[in-house]
Design a protein around this motif. Structure first.
Motif, PDB file in Angstrom:
ATOM      1  N   VAL A  39       0.833  -1.197   0.000  1.00  0.00           N
ATOM      2  CA  VAL A  39       0.000   0.000   0.000  1.00  0.00           C
ATOM      3  C   VAL A  39       0.870   1.249   0.000  1.00  0.00           C
ATOM      4  O   VAL A  39       0.544   2.256  -0.633  1.00  0.00           O
ATOM      5  CB  VAL A  39      -0.945  -0.013   1.223  1.00  0.00           C
ATOM      6  CG1 VAL A  39      -1.690   1.311   1.331  1.00  0.00           C
ATOM      7  CG2 VAL A  39      -1.936  -1.161   1.118  1.00  0.00           C
ATOM      8  N   LYS A  42       1.789   2.405  -3.470  1.00  0.00           N
ATOM      9  CA  LYS A  42       0.723   2.657  -4.436  1.00  0.00           C
ATOM     10  C   LYS A  42       0.774   4.079  -4.978  1.00  0.00           C
ATOM     11  O   LYS A  42       1.033   5.032  -4.246  1.00  0.00           O
ATOM     12  CB  LYS A  42      -0.660   2.417  -3.818  1.00  0.00           C
ATOM     13  CG  LYS A  42      -1.021   0.953  -3.660  1.00  0.00           C
ATOM     14  CD  LYS A  42      -2.478   0.777  -3.283  1.00  0.00           C
ATOM     15  CE  LYS A  42      -3.402   1.070  -4.438  1.00  0.00           C
ATOM     16  NZ  LYS A  42      -3.201   0.151  -5.571  1.00  0.00           N
ATOM     17  N   ASP A 104      -8.477  -2.606  -8.207  1.00  0.00           N
ATOM     18  CA  ASP A 104      -8.145  -2.773  -6.787  1.00  0.00           C
ATOM     19  C   ASP A 104      -9.354  -3.155  -5.957  1.00  0.00           C
ATOM     20  O   ASP A 104      -9.212  -3.758  -4.888  1.00  0.00           O
ATOM     21  CB  ASP A 104      -7.551  -1.470  -6.230  1.00  0.00           C
ATOM     22  CG  ASP A 104      -6.159  -1.195  -6.778  1.00  0.00           C
ATOM     23  OD1 ASP A 104      -5.312  -2.097  -6.700  1.00  0.00           O
ATOM     24  OD2 ASP A 104      -5.930  -0.079  -7.284  1.00  0.00           O
ATOM     25  N   LEU A 243      -5.099  -3.147   2.244  1.00  0.00           N
ATOM     26  CA  LEU A 243      -5.725  -2.060   1.495  1.00  0.00           C
ATOM     27  C   LEU A 243      -7.102  -1.739   2.063  1.00  0.00           C
ATOM     28  O   LEU A 243      -7.491  -0.570   2.162  1.00  0.00           O
ATOM     29  CB  LEU A 243      -5.834  -2.435   0.016  1.00  0.00           C
ATOM     30  CG  LEU A 243      -6.411  -1.367  -0.923  1.00  0.00           C
ATOM     31  CD1 LEU A 243      -5.617  -0.069  -0.832  1.00  0.00           C
ATOM     32  CD2 LEU A 243      -6.426  -1.879  -2.361  1.00  0.00           C
TER      33      LEU A 243
END
Length: 276
Positions: A39, A42, A104, A243
């Motif tokens: 994460v 990202k 996602d 996430l």
């Protein structure tokens, strides 16, 4: 001499194979590392959504994708410094898109009830009911009036699952009384069929029903008797708790600063939103 040369070339061949194998492992390792992006690394956040599912996700008069869910996703991205990628998907292919890593999450009026073992879900944020829409002049008032009628529903939707379910709370017994249960790729098409008289009724989420009826004007009504009540949540790939936790924390912040309440008022679903 020949024997020494043979040994030399054999050694070179083995060395080449070993080095090549190491290179392959390194490439695989790099590939796996990319696939398991954390994460913290990202840069983008790709949301899969049904582009014809207002007020949660749809194309506006300017040709831009918008809706309650997409604006909420944008707010999450602003908190995290991510770029939001809005990816319209065929609802039938949502699992393939998610499991392949093409998106996602599934964030678009996504029912969590009955799917808890298939996805990692966020905190639920909307209470939703499955309802029946009919023409005002149809004379239908109750679910029993649907006997012998043709009913439309979106393919791969929660409404379809409900009408095919024999489990407690399922409505297969009701669906068995219909003359037909017709599946459509989207509710815009289904409403057109209802308007043309090709369908007698639609099984649909109440938020979508209210939006469609308001945008199309008079001529439709929602039966008071609902099919069931359910909850919407954001669906992540099973096991992607990291996430999910980040987005849940952001939803909490957006609840506290009033962002969610403002969006709910804008899209006229304030009475359905549970994050308050």
């Amino acid at each position: 001499m020949k024997r020494n040369l043979a040994i030399f070339f054999m050694g070179m061949t083995i060395a080449t194979m070993v080095l090549g194998g190491c290179g392959d492992k390194e490439n695989i390792s790099k590939k796996d590392g990319k696939q398991s992006e954390s994460v913290e690394d990202k840069k983008t956040f790709t949301v899969g959504f049904d582009a014809e599912y207002p007020p949660y996700g749809y194309m506006d008069e300017n040709g831009e994708y918008t809706g309650f869910d997409l604006e909420l996703a944008e707010a999450v991205c602003e908190l995290e410094g991510w770029e939001l990628v809005k990816k319209p998907i065929n609802w039938d292919s949502k699992d393939m898109e998610l499991n392949s890593g093409a998106i996602d999450c599934i964030w678009n009026g996504f029912t969590m009830n009955g799917r808890e073992e298939e996805y990692t879900f966020s905190t639920p944020y909307v209470d939703n009911s499955q309802v029946i829409v009919v023409a005002e002049k149809s004379g239908m008032k109750t679910l029993e009036d649907l006997q012998g009628k043709s009913v439309g529903v979106q393919a791969a939707s929660a409404a379809l699952d409900l009408l095919q379910s024999e489990e407690e709370g399922g409505q297969k017994a009701l669906a068995d009384t219909f003359s037909a249960l017709n599946e459509f790729a989207d509710y815009n098409t289904a409403f057109t069929e209802l308007q043309a008289g090709a369908l007698d009724a639609l099984a649909i989420d109440v938020g979508v029903a209210n939006y469609q009826i308001k945008s199309r004007g008079e001529g439709y009504q929602i039966l008071e008797e609902t099919l069931n009540t359910e909850q919407y949540a954001i669906g992540f790939k099973k096991g992607n708790q990291e996430l999910c936790d980040v987005v849940n924390a952001d939803l909490k912040k957006l609840t506290e600063d009033g962002t969610i309440a403002k969006l709910a008022e804008k899209y006229e679903i304030a009475d359905m939103v549970t994050l308050k």
